[in-house]
Enzyme design. Structure first.
Site, PDB file in Angstrom:
ATOM      1  N   VAL A  63       2.836  10.405   0.964  1.00 32.41           N
ATOM      2  CA  VAL A  63       2.505  11.049  -0.310  1.00 32.41           C
ATOM      3  C   VAL A  63       1.429  12.116  -0.108  1.00 32.41           C
ATOM      4  CG1 VAL A  63       1.493  10.656  -2.592  1.00 32.41           C
ATOM      5  CG2 VAL A  63       3.185   9.060  -1.691  1.00 32.41           C
ATOM      6  N   GLU A  64       0.428  11.817   0.702  1.00 30.09           N
ATOM      7  CA  GLU A  64      -0.698  12.736   0.880  1.00 30.09           C
ATOM      8  C   GLU A  64      -0.366  13.951   1.739  1.00 30.09           C
ATOM      9  OE1 GLU A  64      -3.577  12.665  -0.601  1.00 30.09           O
ATOM     10  OE2 GLU A  64      -3.685  10.640  -1.391  1.00 30.09           O
TER      11      GLU A  64
END
Length: 124
Positions: free
Chosen positions: A47-48
């Site tokens: 996600v990051e």
């Protein structure tokens, strides 16, 4: 390890994930992490950063007020100061994993405290 200030393809991210898994949970690793722990962290990394140690938040290279790396340390100087002090290049994947291990060992990650209020239902 594939790295750069760009979004990785799924195949590239998976290749990086395999390397991270081996580094933290491989059979020859002392004090290895559990599969669950590594997979949870890889979910966050996806996600990051798409599992990319060289990506800047918003692809805004050099803006140290923003996040950088696998888990988007913010500000980026939080990571860079540690990496410099420990002899790693800023986009070093092993350096970033060692930083994570250091944070775990030294309880450096901030955790959000959640307070849940439950009402018990009376049994009938």
């Amino acid at each position: 390890m594939i790295s750069g200030n760009r979004w990785l393809t799924l195949a590239e991210a998976l290749e990086n994930a395999r390397e991270i898994y081996g580094y933290l949970a491989g059979a020859s690793v002392q004090n290895r992490w559990t599969s669950y722990a590594v997979c949870a962290m890889l979910g966050n990394m996806w996600v990051e950063s798409h599992v990319n140690p060289g990506i800047w938040q918003n692809l805004d290279a050099g803006n140290t007020d923003l996040g950088f790396g696998f888990v988007q340390w913010t500000p980026a100087t939080k990571l860079f100061s540690w990496m410099d002090a420990n002899g790693y290049a800023h986009d070093s994947w092993t350096g970033q994993l060692e930083r994570i291990k250091w944070e775990v060992a030294n309880k450096q990650r901030k955790t959000q405290q959640l307070h849940f209020h439950y009402k018990r239902r009376a049994r009938k």
